[in-house]
Scaffold this motif. Structure first.
Motif, PDB file in Angstrom:
ATOM      1  N   ALA A  45       0.816  -1.211   0.000  1.00 22.15           N
ATOM      2  CA  ALA A  45       0.000   0.000   0.000  1.00 22.15           C
ATOM      3  C   ALA A  45       0.849   1.261   0.000  1.00 22.15           C
ATOM      4  CB  ALA A  45      -0.931   0.011   1.212  1.00 22.15           C
ATOM      5  N   GLU A  46       2.132   1.141   0.341  1.00 27.90           N
ATOM      6  CA  GLU A  46       3.020   2.298   0.378  1.00 27.90           C
ATOM      7  C   GLU A  46       4.304   1.967  -0.373  1.00 27.90           C
ATOM      8  OE1 GLU A  46       2.995   4.559   4.319  1.00 27.90           O
ATOM      9  OE2 GLU A  46       2.459   2.522   4.899  1.00 27.90           O
ATOM     10  N   SER A  47       4.772   2.925  -1.151  1.00 30.59           N
ATOM     11  CA  SER A  47       5.989   2.707  -1.926  1.00 30.59           C
ATOM     12  C   SER A  47       6.759   4.011  -2.075  1.00 30.59           C
ATOM     13  CB  SER A  47       5.660   2.160  -3.321  1.00 30.59           C
ATOM     14  OG  SER A  47       5.002   0.922  -3.246  1.00 30.59           O
ATOM     15  N   TYR A  48       8.059   3.873  -2.262  1.00 30.01           N
ATOM     16  CA  TYR A  48       8.931   4.993  -2.624  1.00 30.01           C
ATOM     17  C   TYR A  48       9.667   4.579  -3.889  1.00 30.01           C
ATOM     18  CZ  TYR A  48       8.252   7.169   1.954  1.00 30.01           C
ATOM     19  OH  TYR A  48       7.707   7.766   3.064  1.00 30.01           O
ATOM     20  N   LEU A  49       9.584   5.402  -4.914  1.00 27.91           N
ATOM     21  CA  LEU A  49      10.203   5.082  -6.199  1.00 27.91           C
ATOM     22  C   LEU A  49      11.218   6.161  -6.557  1.00 27.91           C
ATOM     23  CD1 LEU A  49      10.080   3.184  -8.767  1.00 27.91           C
ATOM     24  CD2 LEU A  49       8.574   4.932  -9.746  1.00 27.91           C
ATOM     25  N   LEU A  50      12.453   5.739  -6.859  1.00 28.60           N
ATOM     26  CA  LEU A  50      13.513   6.658  -7.272  1.00 28.60           C
ATOM     27  C   LEU A  50      13.753   6.531  -8.765  1.00 28.60           C
ATOM     28  CD1 LEU A  50      16.039   8.543  -6.793  1.00 28.60           C
ATOM     29  CD2 LEU A  50      17.342   6.424  -6.509  1.00 28.60           C
ATOM     30  N   LEU A  51      13.818   7.669  -9.436  1.00 23.32           N
ATOM     31  CA  LEU A  51      14.186   7.741 -10.848  1.00 23.32           C
ATOM     32  C   LEU A  51      15.360   8.707 -10.952  1.00 23.32           C
ATOM     33  CD1 LEU A  51      10.521   8.256 -12.026  1.00 23.32           C
ATOM     34  CD2 LEU A  51      11.824   6.154 -12.386  1.00 23.32           C
ATOM     35  N   ALA A  52      16.511   8.220 -11.402  1.00 25.15           N
ATOM     36  CA  ALA A  52      17.720   9.042 -11.458  1.00 25.15           C
ATOM     37  C   ALA A  52      18.274   9.048 -12.876  1.00 25.15           C
ATOM     38  CB  ALA A  52      18.768   8.510 -10.480  1.00 25.15           C
ATOM     39  N   ARG A  53      18.289  10.224 -13.488  1.00 22.15           N
ATOM     40  CA  ARG A  53      18.788  10.370 -14.861  1.00 22.15           C
ATOM     41  C   ARG A  53      20.297  10.576 -14.819  1.00 22.15           C
ATOM     42  NH1 ARG A  53      19.154  15.148 -17.853  1.00 22.15           N
ATOM     43  NH2 ARG A  53      17.965  16.208 -16.234  1.00 22.15           N
ATOM     44  N   LEU A  54      21.044   9.702 -15.486  1.00 22.04           N
ATOM     45  CA  LEU A  54      22.504   9.715 -15.387  1.00 22.04           C
ATOM     46  C   LEU A  54      23.188  10.477 -16.511  1.00 22.04           C
ATOM     47  CD1 LEU A  54      23.119   5.995 -14.357  1.00 22.04           C
ATOM     48  CD2 LEU A  54      22.896   8.000 -12.883  1.00 22.04           C
ATOM     49  N   ASP A  55      22.446  10.816 -17.541  1.00 23.09           N
ATOM     50  CA  ASP A  55      23.089  11.404 -18.715  1.00 23.09           C
ATOM     51  C   ASP A  55      22.155  12.428 -19.348  1.00 23.09           C
ATOM     52  OD1 ASP A  55      24.414  11.997 -21.064  1.00 23.09           O
ATOM     53  OD2 ASP A  55      24.957   9.920 -21.500  1.00 23.09           O
ATOM     54  N   ASP A  56      22.620  13.670 -19.455  1.00 23.97           N
ATOM     55  CA  ASP A  56      21.801  14.721 -20.064  1.00 23.97           C
ATOM     56  C   ASP A  56      21.486  14.430 -21.527  1.00 23.97           C
ATOM     57  OD1 ASP A  56      21.433  16.373 -17.867  1.00 23.97           O
ATOM     58  OD2 ASP A  56      23.358  17.376 -18.156  1.00 23.97           O
ATOM     59  N   SER A  57      22.354  13.666 -22.193  1.00 21.67           N
ATOM     60  CA  SER A  57      22.153  13.406 -23.617  1.00 21.67           C
ATOM     61  C   SER A  57      20.939  12.522 -23.883  1.00 21.67           C
ATOM     62  CB  SER A  57      23.404  12.743 -24.213  1.00 21.67           C
ATOM     63  OG  SER A  57      23.596  11.446 -23.675  1.00 21.67           O
ATOM     64  N   LEU A  58      20.414  11.881 -22.836  1.00 21.18           N
ATOM     65  CA  LEU A  58      19.249  11.018 -23.013  1.00 21.18           C
ATOM     66  C   LEU A  58      17.976  11.817 -23.249  1.00 21.18           C
ATOM     67  CD1 LEU A  58      19.914   8.434 -20.158  1.00 21.18           C
ATOM     68  CD2 LEU A  58      20.246   8.081 -22.609  1.00 21.18           C
ATOM     69  N   GLY A  59      18.032  13.111 -22.963  1.00 17.82           N
ATOM     70  CA  GLY A  59      16.834  13.925 -23.064  1.00 17.82           C
ATOM     71  C   GLY A  59      16.074  13.916 -21.755  1.00 17.82           C
ATOM     72  N   ALA A  60      15.056  14.741 -21.662  1.00 16.15           N
ATOM     73  CA  ALA A  60      14.329  14.890 -20.402  1.00 16.15           C
ATOM     74  C   ALA A  60      13.122  13.969 -20.302  1.00 16.15           C
ATOM     75  CB  ALA A  60      13.888  16.340 -20.227  1.00 16.15           C
ATOM     76  N   SER A  61      12.455  13.702 -21.416  1.00  9.22           N
ATOM     77  CA  SER A  61      11.247  12.879 -21.395  1.00  9.22           C
ATOM     78  C   SER A  61      11.629  11.409 -21.556  1.00  9.22           C
ATOM     79  CB  SER A  61      10.297  13.302 -22.520  1.00  9.22           C
ATOM     80  OG  SER A  61       9.104  12.554 -22.472  1.00  9.22           O
ATOM     81  N   LEU A  62      11.484  10.645 -20.460  1.00  9.67           N
ATOM     82  CA  LEU A  62      11.947   9.260 -20.459  1.00  9.67           C
ATOM     83  C   LEU A  62      10.842   8.321 -19.985  1.00  9.67           C
ATOM     84  CD1 LEU A  62      15.464   9.786 -18.819  1.00  9.67           C
ATOM     85  CD2 LEU A  62      14.979   9.437 -21.243  1.00  9.67           C
ATOM     86  N   PRO A  63      10.839   7.081 -20.507  1.00  9.66           N
ATOM     87  CA  PRO A  63       9.844   6.103 -20.047  1.00  9.66           C
ATOM     88  C   PRO A  63      10.079   5.734 -18.590  1.00  9.66           C
ATOM     89  CG  PRO A  63      11.471   5.063 -21.479  1.00  9.66           C
ATOM     90  CD  PRO A  63      11.721   6.533 -21.555  1.00  9.66           C
TER      91      PRO A  63
END
Length: 237
Positions: free
Chosen positions: A139-157
């Motif tokens: 019922a409770e979760s913490y999700l981390l999303l960490a972008r490692l490379d600017d070249s990947l762009g900002a909009s990511l799946p």
């Protein structure tokens, strides 16, 4: 991580850090790349175990101090005499960021205490580091999303269903958590790292962990104690 899990005792506590006295500063290794500095700092703090912030890391220092000679951290510009005379935004530019990481760390520790069977997993590394803490009752979760490379762009799946979430690592001007939107399975990751948390409304899509689920319990299988949890003593660290 898999190797560590096999070698450490189930009740062990792994010390997590991106900087220490034996290695070059992350800002030095990443050549001043703030995106990677913040993303890796967030990921290491999010992992099971105790989290170390090495003196000067919260200032983004790239200088590795001497172990044997007086070599203080340069908190202020060279022409300032003391920290009190510094522009608050200069001396400790990442102190709020690390403070938020510590708050999340404590919240996760509390989750492991009140929700037996809480588990951790790394879901993916490309296009962004993705890790999750999920409560035993799901019922409770913490999700981390960490972008490692600017070249990947900002909009990511991302492994979230469409909807609005809130980034616990970034504030709005009025001090609230920054809203982030998932549309067509993608999120704007213009900020290097995002942690989202919700109760039963967290919309997790289908997730297949790359590093298997780690259950945050002690060796006897009982829930972590509140004191141990507050110290970051999460089993499997």
């Amino acid at each position: 991580l898999d190797t560590q899990l096999k070698r450490l005792p189930h009740c062990g506590a792994k010390l997590r850090f991106t900087e220490n006295h034996d290695q070059p500063r992350t800002m030095k290794r990443f050549e001043g790349d703030e995106t990677r500095f913040l993303a890796w700092s967030a990921f290491m703090a999010f992992l099971p175990g105790a989290h170390l912030v090495y003196a000067g890391q919260e200032a983004g220092s790239d200088h590795l101090p001497s172990l044997f000679d007086l070599d203080p951290v340069q908190w202020c510009p060279p022409d300032e005499d003391s920290v009190s005379q510094c522009d608050p935004g200069y001396g400790f530019p990442y102190s709020v960021f690390f403070s938020k990481l510590n708050t999340i760390k404590l919240e996760v520790a509390e989750l492991t205490h009140r929700s037996p069977g809480t588990r951790f997993a790394v879901m993916d590394a490309i296009p962004c580091l993705t890790a999750i803490w999920r409560g035993g009752n799901k019922a409770e979760s913490y999700l981390l999303l960490a972008r490692l490379d600017d070249s990947l762009g900002a909009s990511l799946p991302v492994p979230l269903k469409d909807g609005q979430y809130f980034n616990l690592l970034e504030d709005t001007q009025d001090g609230g958590a920054m809203p982030v939107q998932v549309s067509d399975g993608k999120m704007d990751l213009s900020y290097p790292c995002i942690v989202v948390a919700k109760a039963s409304q967290l919309k997790l899509g289908r997730m297949s962990p790359k590093v298997g689920w780690i259950e945050a319990t002690n060796a006897e299988g009982s829930e972590a104690s509140p004191d141990g949890a507050a110290d970051g003593l999460l089993a499997g660290a």
